[in-house]
Design a protein around this motif. Sequence first.
Motif, PDB file in Angstrom:
ATOM      1  N   LEU A 149       2.112  -8.022  -7.208  1.00 55.81           N
ATOM      2  CA  LEU A 149       1.511  -7.110  -6.208  1.00 55.81           C
ATOM      3  C   LEU A 149       0.203  -7.738  -5.507  1.00 55.81           C
ATOM      4  O   LEU A 149      -0.193  -8.463  -5.990  1.00 55.81           O
ATOM      5  N   ARG A 150       0.597  -7.666  -4.527  1.00 56.82           N
ATOM      6  CA  ARG A 150      -0.636  -7.737  -3.323  1.00 56.82           C
ATOM      7  C   ARG A 150      -1.829  -7.016  -3.562  1.00 56.82           C
ATOM      8  O   ARG A 150      -1.423  -5.965  -3.987  1.00 56.82           O
ATOM      9  N   PRO A 151      -2.964  -7.400  -3.377  1.00 50.21           N
ATOM     10  CA  PRO A 151      -4.019  -6.399  -3.470  1.00 50.21           C
ATOM     11  C   PRO A 151      -3.988  -5.166  -2.642  1.00 50.21           C
ATOM     12  O   PRO A 151      -3.466  -5.456  -1.502  1.00 50.21           O
ATOM     13  N   GLY A 152      -3.964  -4.027  -3.342  1.00 50.87           N
ATOM     14  CA  GLY A 152      -3.679  -2.744  -2.631  1.00 50.87           C
ATOM     15  C   GLY A 152      -2.262  -2.255  -2.599  1.00 50.87           C
ATOM     16  O   GLY A 152      -1.783  -1.318  -2.290  1.00 50.87           O
ATOM     17  N   GLY A 153      -1.121  -3.239  -3.320  1.00 47.90           N
ATOM     18  CA  GLY A 153       0.054  -2.901  -3.358  1.00 47.90           C
ATOM     19  C   GLY A 153       0.055  -1.927  -4.643  1.00 47.90           C
ATOM     20  O   GLY A 153      -0.648  -1.683  -5.443  1.00 47.90           O
ATOM     21  N   ARG A 154       0.940  -1.321  -4.581  1.00 46.91           N
ATOM     22  CA  ARG A 154       1.609  -0.113  -5.245  1.00 46.91           C
ATOM     23  C   ARG A 154       2.799  -0.254  -6.081  1.00 46.91           C
ATOM     24  O   ARG A 154       3.829  -0.841  -5.740  1.00 46.91           O
ATOM     25  N   PHE A 155       2.872   0.272  -7.301  1.00 46.50           N
ATOM     26  CA  PHE A 155       3.903   0.108  -8.236  1.00 46.50           C
ATOM     27  C   PHE A 155       4.277   1.715  -8.448  1.00 46.50           C
ATOM     28  O   PHE A 155       3.196   2.456  -9.024  1.00 46.50           O
ATOM     29  N   VAL A 156       5.200   2.109  -8.061  1.00 47.68           N
ATOM     30  CA  VAL A 156       5.807   3.636  -7.900  1.00 47.68           C
ATOM     31  C   VAL A 156       7.084   3.870  -8.512  1.00 47.68           C
ATOM     32  O   VAL A 156       8.139   3.211  -8.584  1.00 47.68           O
TER      33      VAL A 156
END
Length: 252
Positions: A149-156
């Motif tokens: 994930l990039r910074p600020g990215g999400r795992f949903v």
Amino acid sequence: MFSPEGPRLRELAVQALSSVEHGYDLLAPKFDHTPFRTPDSVLDATTEALRSSGPFDAGLDLCCGTGAGIDVLRQVCRGSVTGVDFSTGMLTVARERARPQGPAVGWVRADARALPFGPVFDLVVSFGAFGHFLPRELPGLFTQVHSVLRPGGRFVFPVVAPPRPGSLTYGMLLGFDAVMRVRNAVRRPPFVMYYRAVRFGDMGRELTRAGLRVELRALPEFGRRRDGSPRVRLVIATRPGAGRSAAGPVDA
């Protein structure tokens, strides 16, 4: 439980006596005609929830199977979309499916516990895959997700409220897990698929330990249980850092 196009009992038995990878290679041509595929209602509700905080750039479907989650990503991502799975058979079926308009899709055969990517994704989704990981594997799995994930990215990913002890559904899942444990005690390689192996509290703690900030959002389409708790929640685990803001209200 199965449509006429689905697998026969003998085919399911052969799959269950195989390794996880080979078993899904065998099941792949008929997988979409089984109840193991994530229902469209869950996919659609996840799409709508993501639309409210998107669009995203690059998306990854973790343990993509035949690619049902890819259609979610193509509706909320404006850049690249990637599906990763370690079953060649599942990826073959996924590639052959007709898809609506959207970003081009790349397919990668890899183990989710050793992802071959750098921090290039803004959104990672997963549907119905966690039963294939033992509790001791969760720290490594979630660390892998954090790393791509990039910074600020999400795992949903969506989670369904567990059945109440003593209910018919609870008994059926308990029986299934017991059969799988007996199978794995007498035959190798193991077939890892346990419906009750991953407890929600443990999952939340391991996500946090992996460096992700965890939030919950109720999916109102599925209503609430008698105690008022949501029947289905969306877990939103964010890698801290620069990037988009939090995904919306939390409803535990």
